[in-house]
Design a protein around this motif. Structure first.
Motif, PDB file in Angstrom:
ATOM      1  N   PRO A 279      28.965   5.250 -73.205  1.00  0.00           N
ATOM      2  CA  PRO A 279      29.020   5.428 -74.745  1.00  0.00           C
ATOM      3  C   PRO A 279      29.081   6.510 -74.848  1.00  0.00           C
ATOM      4  CG  PRO A 279      27.263   3.908 -74.323  1.00  0.00           C
ATOM      5  CD  PRO A 279      27.583   4.629 -73.372  1.00  0.00           C
ATOM      6  N   ARG A 280      30.356   7.243 -75.974  1.00  0.00           N
ATOM      7  CA  ARG A 280      31.027   8.509 -76.073  1.00  0.00           C
ATOM      8  C   ARG A 280      29.204   8.893 -76.737  1.00  0.00           C
ATOM      9  NH1 ARG A 280      35.370  11.091 -75.609  1.00  0.00           N
ATOM     10  NH2 ARG A 280      36.885   9.452 -73.976  1.00  0.00           N
ATOM     11  N   GLU A 281      28.093   8.344 -77.936  1.00  0.00           N
ATOM     12  CA  GLU A 281      27.675   8.677 -78.719  1.00  0.00           C
ATOM     13  C   GLU A 281      26.441   9.546 -77.783  1.00  0.00           C
ATOM     14  OE1 GLU A 281      29.533   6.073 -78.905  1.00  0.00           O
ATOM     15  OE2 GLU A 281      27.487   3.963 -79.115  1.00  0.00           O
ATOM     16  N   HIS A 282      26.561   8.648 -76.169  1.00  0.00           N
ATOM     17  CA  HIS A 282      25.440   9.109 -75.577  1.00  0.00           C
ATOM     18  C   HIS A 282      24.921  10.611 -75.596  1.00  0.00           C
ATOM     19  CE1 HIS A 282      22.311   9.247 -72.167  1.00  0.00           C
ATOM     20  NE2 HIS A 282      22.168   7.907 -72.478  1.00  0.00           N
ATOM     21  N   ALA A 283      23.271  11.139 -75.443  1.00  0.00           N
ATOM     22  CA  ALA A 283      23.939  12.704 -74.910  1.00  0.00           C
ATOM     23  C   ALA A 283      25.256  13.320 -74.382  1.00  0.00           C
ATOM     24  CB  ALA A 283      22.377  13.226 -74.822  1.00  0.00           C
ATOM     25  N   LEU A 284      24.818  12.610 -72.974  1.00  0.00           N
ATOM     26  CA  LEU A 284      25.133  12.547 -71.361  1.00  0.00           C
ATOM     27  C   LEU A 284      26.758  12.829 -72.096  1.00  0.00           C
ATOM     28  CD1 LEU A 284      23.645  11.098 -69.030  1.00  0.00           C
ATOM     29  CD2 LEU A 284      23.114  13.604 -69.465  1.00  0.00           C
ATOM     30  N   ALA A 285      27.416  12.193 -72.660  1.00  0.00           N
ATOM     31  CA  ALA A 285      28.710  11.734 -72.550  1.00  0.00           C
ATOM     32  C   ALA A 285      28.997  13.195 -73.127  1.00  0.00           C
ATOM     33  CB  ALA A 285      29.186  10.783 -73.896  1.00  0.00           C
ATOM     34  N   SER A 286      28.358  14.246 -74.279  1.00  0.00           N
ATOM     35  CA  SER A 286      29.288  15.321 -74.763  1.00  0.00           C
ATOM     36  C   SER A 286      28.802  16.217 -73.414  1.00  0.00           C
ATOM     37  CB  SER A 286      28.482  15.555 -75.473  1.00  0.00           C
ATOM     38  OG  SER A 286      27.488  15.670 -75.964  1.00  0.00           O
ATOM     39  N   VAL A 287      28.388  16.133 -71.992  1.00  0.00           N
ATOM     40  CA  VAL A 287      29.084  17.187 -71.179  1.00  0.00           C
ATOM     41  C   VAL A 287      30.330  17.255 -70.728  1.00  0.00           C
ATOM     42  CG1 VAL A 287      27.480  18.155 -68.930  1.00  0.00           C
ATOM     43  CG2 VAL A 287      26.146  16.525 -71.170  1.00  0.00           C
ATOM     44  N   ARG A 288      30.341  19.169 -71.135  1.00  0.00           N
ATOM     45  CA  ARG A 288      32.010  19.094 -71.028  1.00  0.00           C
ATOM     46  C   ARG A 288      32.300  20.123 -69.096  1.00  0.00           C
ATOM     47  NH1 ARG A 288      35.358  18.526 -75.288  1.00  0.00           N
ATOM     48  NH2 ARG A 288      37.276  18.270 -73.368  1.00  0.00           N
ATOM     49  N   GLY A 289      33.284  20.058 -68.821  1.00  0.00           N
ATOM     50  CA  GLY A 289      33.645  21.134 -67.932  1.00  0.00           C
ATOM     51  C   GLY A 289      32.549  20.387 -66.405  1.00  0.00           C
ATOM     52  N   ALA A 290      32.480  21.935 -65.598  1.00  0.00           N
ATOM     53  CA  ALA A 290      31.770  22.007 -64.314  1.00  0.00           C
ATOM     54  C   ALA A 290      30.253  21.826 -65.513  1.00  0.00           C
ATOM     55  CB  ALA A 290      31.755  23.461 -63.777  1.00  0.00           C
ATOM     56  N   TYR A 291      30.165  21.899 -66.328  1.00  0.00           N
ATOM     57  CA  TYR A 291      28.224  22.053 -66.657  1.00  0.00           C
ATOM     58  C   TYR A 291      27.636  20.186 -66.315  1.00  0.00           C
ATOM     59  CZ  TYR A 291      28.432  26.073 -69.613  1.00  0.00           C
ATOM     60  OH  TYR A 291      28.740  27.003 -69.843  1.00  0.00           O
ATOM     61  N   ASN A 292      26.362  20.491 -66.215  1.00  0.00           N
ATOM     62  CA  ASN A 292      25.404  19.434 -65.791  1.00  0.00           C
ATOM     63  C   ASN A 292      24.502  19.386 -66.501  1.00  0.00           C
ATOM     64  OD1 ASN A 292      24.976  19.614 -62.329  1.00  0.00           O
ATOM     65  ND2 ASN A 292      26.735  19.691 -62.992  1.00  0.00           N
ATOM     66  N   ALA A 293      23.197  17.642 -66.712  1.00  0.00           N
ATOM     67  CA  ALA A 293      23.239  17.660 -67.349  1.00  0.00           C
ATOM     68  C   ALA A 293      22.189  16.329 -67.125  1.00  0.00           C
ATOM     69  CB  ALA A 293      23.434  16.998 -68.681  1.00  0.00           C
ATOM     70  N   VAL A 294      20.693  16.243 -67.061  1.00  0.00           N
ATOM     71  CA  VAL A 294      19.988  15.734 -66.536  1.00  0.00           C
ATOM     72  C   VAL A 294      18.654  14.605 -67.849  1.00  0.00           C
ATOM     73  CG1 VAL A 294      17.780  14.487 -65.035  1.00  0.00           C
ATOM     74  CG2 VAL A 294      19.062  16.607 -64.140  1.00  0.00           C
ATOM     75  N   TYR A 295      19.173  13.242 -67.926  1.00  0.00           N
ATOM     76  CA  TYR A 295      18.480  12.516 -68.819  1.00  0.00           C
ATOM     77  C   TYR A 295      17.341  11.868 -68.066  1.00  0.00           C
ATOM     78  CZ  TYR A 295      18.275   9.081 -72.620  1.00  0.00           C
ATOM     79  OH  TYR A 295      17.943   8.664 -74.060  1.00  0.00           O
ATOM     80  N   ILE A 296      16.279  11.924 -68.941  1.00  0.00           N
ATOM     81  CA  ILE A 296      15.020  11.094 -68.193  1.00  0.00           C
ATOM     82  C   ILE A 296      14.618  10.774 -69.460  1.00  0.00           C
ATOM     83  CG2 ILE A 296      13.199  11.150 -67.040  1.00  0.00           C
ATOM     84  CD1 ILE A 296      13.669  13.663 -65.413  1.00  0.00           C
ATOM     85  N   GLU A 297      13.441   8.961 -68.937  1.00  0.00           N
ATOM     86  CA  GLU A 297      13.197   8.264 -69.741  1.00  0.00           C
ATOM     87  C   GLU A 297      12.450   8.149 -69.253  1.00  0.00           C
ATOM     88  OE1 GLU A 297      14.848   4.696 -70.410  1.00  0.00           O
ATOM     89  OE2 GLU A 297      16.862   5.915 -72.005  1.00  0.00           O
ATOM     90  N   ALA A 298      10.398   8.169 -69.939  1.00  0.00           N
ATOM     91  CA  ALA A 298       9.657   8.079 -69.179  1.00  0.00           C
ATOM     92  C   ALA A 298       8.458   7.760 -69.897  1.00  0.00           C
ATOM     93  CB  ALA A 298       8.725   9.823 -69.030  1.00  0.00           C
ATOM     94  N   GLU A 299       7.589   6.834 -69.489  1.00  0.00           N
ATOM     95  CA  GLU A 299       6.703   5.951 -70.465  1.00  0.00           C
ATOM     96  C   GLU A 299       6.117   6.715 -71.765  1.00  0.00           C
ATOM     97  OE1 GLU A 299       4.084   3.864 -68.233  1.00  0.00           O
ATOM     98  OE2 GLU A 299       3.090   2.423 -69.887  1.00  0.00           O
ATOM     99  N   TYR A 300       5.090   8.020 -71.038  1.00  0.00           N
ATOM    100  CA  TYR A 300       4.562   8.805 -72.555  1.00  0.00           C
ATOM    101  C   TYR A 300       5.764   9.135 -72.637  1.00  0.00           C
ATOM    102  CZ  TYR A 300       1.025   6.141 -69.555  1.00  0.00           C
ATOM    103  OH  TYR A 300       0.247   5.808 -68.838  1.00  0.00           O
ATOM    104  N   ALA A 301       6.191  10.162 -72.275  1.00  0.00           N
ATOM    105  CA  ALA A 301       6.943  11.305 -73.193  1.00  0.00           C
ATOM    106  C   ALA A 301       9.001  10.911 -74.178  1.00  0.00           C
ATOM    107  CB  ALA A 301       7.563  12.122 -71.799  1.00  0.00           C
ATOM    108  N   GLY A 302       9.026   9.150 -73.608  1.00  0.00           N
ATOM    109  CA  GLY A 302       9.644   8.697 -73.513  1.00  0.00           C
ATOM    110  C   GLY A 302      11.430   9.792 -73.185  1.00  0.00           C
ATOM    111  N   SER A 303      12.322   9.984 -73.590  1.00  0.00           N
ATOM    112  CA  SER A 303      13.495  10.769 -73.661  1.00  0.00           C
ATOM    113  C   SER A 303      13.997  12.201 -73.967  1.00  0.00           C
ATOM    114  CB  SER A 303      14.871   9.799 -74.901  1.00  0.00           C
ATOM    115  OG  SER A 303      14.654   8.534 -74.344  1.00  0.00           O
ATOM    116  N   LEU A 304      14.007  12.991 -72.417  1.00  0.00           N
ATOM    117  CA  LEU A 304      14.604  14.207 -72.783  1.00  0.00           C
ATOM    118  C   LEU A 304      15.587  14.340 -71.888  1.00  0.00           C
ATOM    119  CD1 LEU A 304      10.577  14.672 -70.554  1.00  0.00           C
ATOM    120  CD2 LEU A 304      11.367  15.595 -72.933  1.00  0.00           C
TER     121      LEU A 304
END
Lengths: 456, 456
Positions: A279-304
């Protein structure tokens, strides 16, 4: 002040920058390590090859073993499986600390190398192997060591993100976007490792092993590249509010696909790389060009989320230097290196245990009753449809009339229509069987596209 | 399998969750550490106090020293300076590994504690002290150890971000947004530490020390809170394309303010916390609610961003547990802990060396010649104006006619007008002097707001 001898294997894009910074920033780095880092030699294939950075001629040698002799730290940036594997094993056995950015080697021989480092009581550091300058290995291994990671979604290959972003932004075909990326240095002359998803699959193997405390093997990773993505796929995704990204996905799922919905059965981990509708509103959707990003879900930390430059000589050199300084400091302090935690023994499971949704492109007869026939096949397989969009072809060759959209059966006859279906979530196996059955219908002339949807 | 004794000091919001997870996940954590983590005692002020989590009564004690006796790891989550400082020093001296989330203590007594840990050869871990669940201490200390950080911009206080986000989203006043935040548990009954920026300043002190390899002191940090931010400030920022965020900013600047523009003079580091106008397209501008994010610029890595839950018992417990597991593993492996790198001795400098731009709100006479008089003062101080927006008050009490905007002098007379000026970048001192001089003009009735702009 003590001096630590640093041997560098490889002086390509990243290696040459590491050498430059080790020489230029020597005083600052010494202050941080508590010892001077003396670059004693650089092993290269060709001493006379042209390089992005001028390096002192007397440090260059084609004899890697001679360069490594007596080194406290060995920095391997030559890439490939051999001779990198043999050289790293020899370095570890000699008691040297090893820093590498070699994702392919770690994905195929990681457990062997980690065990060799542990046996030798030295550190094997590899932050640069995943997502370039972005800190991700240490956060997953150490920061989240007391948490339970449930899902990792990563844009971990800059080349494919550059190509898909260009296709999304300009409407270009895959071939044109790839040619552009090659011209601008974002893709190599032979782009196979990137566009077929092999590079991302190696990184996914490394991330899954760390995130789930289990030795994953490259063979456990489902891998699809982006070569089949068409401009029509990208446009249809955009029309429906999605963007297509090549994602590396590691997630916990029931080890037995029959256990869907049960919260207490054994859990396994599925690791996959494939083009994905986000979905275009997802945090990873706005990663443009040659940039990278990693999205992690964890039981206690939540979303990072971790975002930054995922490739390039200088940014990747930053990650290598971080490993050099922190592992050199460990060497000065004494005591063995950090070791990998692989005691969890979770079950690597395949795509058959994954719950996802499909975005399916079909070329169908433009006749009444077609949608009803297709919908019946979905119902028979227990897969429900979220949206169905139809547009009439003026021709069979992929031209599409813009915006024509129908939720019911049209009464038109003759010619072909293009149908785009997004399903609700179901087991990947059920989705695949549904598409197979739909493909056998006489009124379905071609399955033009199958993509998975995540992040909704 | 070996057993490590863990003593917990404090069972509040975070401490109670840490205790719960240590007990519930004991088997998984043992597998990761290579030793069992036995929670042997929890020091609390009142054994009978109500808690979010039911904890085994027999573990609770009001005698912190008895709880700590014989512990391998001491986890300090009681907060405040004393007795936390004395207990941590005693724990380190006894050879215990210490994990803490106490930002106020580290900001005021960090160097003393780091030195005590180094002397004892044990680890002092404090990932939870900055930005809750977001990995930031380890990435800055280790991943970027070979790079040269030039700027850190952090949203590191969830309470103030929640309040400012609510003001931006709903047009609420500060008082109403604070009351809402208190009702929903995002702000404490006494919100001083959050809304005055003290919590963010403590975190900025810790981040600056790590990022610039120098012991910073809380006294080096310029600190302004958000209590003076009005709904009008927020609306004016929005009209101009900005959002107001409380940022912790650490950046390298010329040590001598006179050296602006010279690239080779001595560099210092300025650390400041203040409400800041950020362009809405900046990555930090989209950090909503109580979330935190830290944006870092480094010479080699380029721009990095870390995003996640910055507060809350369970997310913060994730960071504490990461420290417990990774430092316990270090204890099992042998060898001393990681030490802080403080050998760079960069010069902490004050706001006078910072180059920034101001967004200034003025209540002025609505008469001809006013804008020219104000512009002349700016010109006299060598500060140039980027935009000037004027709106006429219907009344003196803050009502504003929407959208009235003028770049030149109006010919209206009588009543007051509201003027919003955004300057180009200049030394903070020059900007401050300009505002002082403008405030002395007869036609300027009040300086209603001074905010800094970053990220443009």
């Amino acid at each position: 002040m003590e001096t630590l001898k640093v041997a560098l294997l490889g002086a390509g894009n990243v290696g040459a920058q590491v050498a430059r910074i080790l020489l230029e920033d020597a005083d600052a780095l010494a202050g941080r390590v508590g010892a001077r880092l003396a670059l004693t030699g650089i092993a290269v294939r060709d001493v006379d090859a042209p390089r992005a950075v001028d390096l002192p001629r007397e440090l260059l040698s084609t004899d890697a073993e001679a360069v490594m002799a007596g080194a406290d730290l060995v920095v391997e940036l030559m890439g490939g499986i051999e001779p990198a594997r043999t050289l790293i094993l020899a370095a570890l056995a000699s008691g040297a600390t090893v820093v590498t950015g070699n994702k392919a080697l770690l994905a195929e021989h990681g457990p062997e190398l980690y065990a060799a480092a542990e046996d030798a009581g030295v550190q094997l550091a590899y932050e640069a192997a995943v997502a370039g300058a972005i800190p991700i290995i240490r956060p997953v291994r150490d920061n989240l060591a007391g948490d339970n990671i449930t899902k990792v979604l990563g844009i971990v290959n800059g080349t494919t993100n550059y190509i898909l972003d260009a296709m999304d932004a300009t409407g270009a075909s895959f071939a044109d976007a790839l040619a552009d990326a090659q011209r601008l240095g974002y893709a190599e002359a032979d782009p196979t490792a990137d566009v077929e998803g092999l590079d991302a699959a190696a990184k996914a193997t490394i991330l899954a092993s760390l995130a789930f405390h289990t030795s994953f093997d490259r063979a456990h990773v489902w891998c699809e590249g982006i070569t089949a993505i068409t401009a029509e796929d990208v446009a249809a995704a955009r029309d429906a509010g999605y963007v297509i990204k090549l994602l590396a996905i590691c997630e916990t799922v029931p080890a037995n696909p029959a256990d869907q919905g049960a919260s207490d059965g054994d859990r396994g981990v599925a690791v996959r790389v494939h083009p994905t509708l986000l979905p275009r509103e997802h945090a990873l959707a706005s990663v443009r060009g040659a940039y990278n990003a990693v999205y992690i879900e964890a039981e206690y930390a939540g979303s990072l989320m971790f975002y930054g430059a995922g490739a390039g000589g200088v940014p990747t050199a930053s990650a290598v230097l971080g490993d050099i300084v922190s592992s050199a400091r460990r060497r000065v302090l004494g005591g063995p290196g950090v070791t990998e935690s692989v005691g969890a023994h979770v079950t690597p499971v395949g795509l058959e245990a994954v719950v996802t949704s499909y975005a399916i492109g079909l070329r169908v007869a433009d006749a009444s009753g077609v949608l009803a026939a297709i919908a019946a096949v979905f119902a028979d397989h227990g897969v429900s449809i979220e949206t169905m969009r139809q547009s009439t072809h003026t021709d069979g060759a992929g031209d599409e009339t813009a915006g024509a959209q129908s939720e019911g059966d049209g009464e038109r006859a003759g010619g072909d229509a293009e149908l785009r279906i997004v399903t609700h979530r179901a087991l990947d196996t059920a989705l695949r069987r549904t598409v197979e059955a739909v493909g056998q219908l006489d009124v379905v002339h071609e399955v033009t596209s199958i993509l998975r949807v995540e992040g909704a």
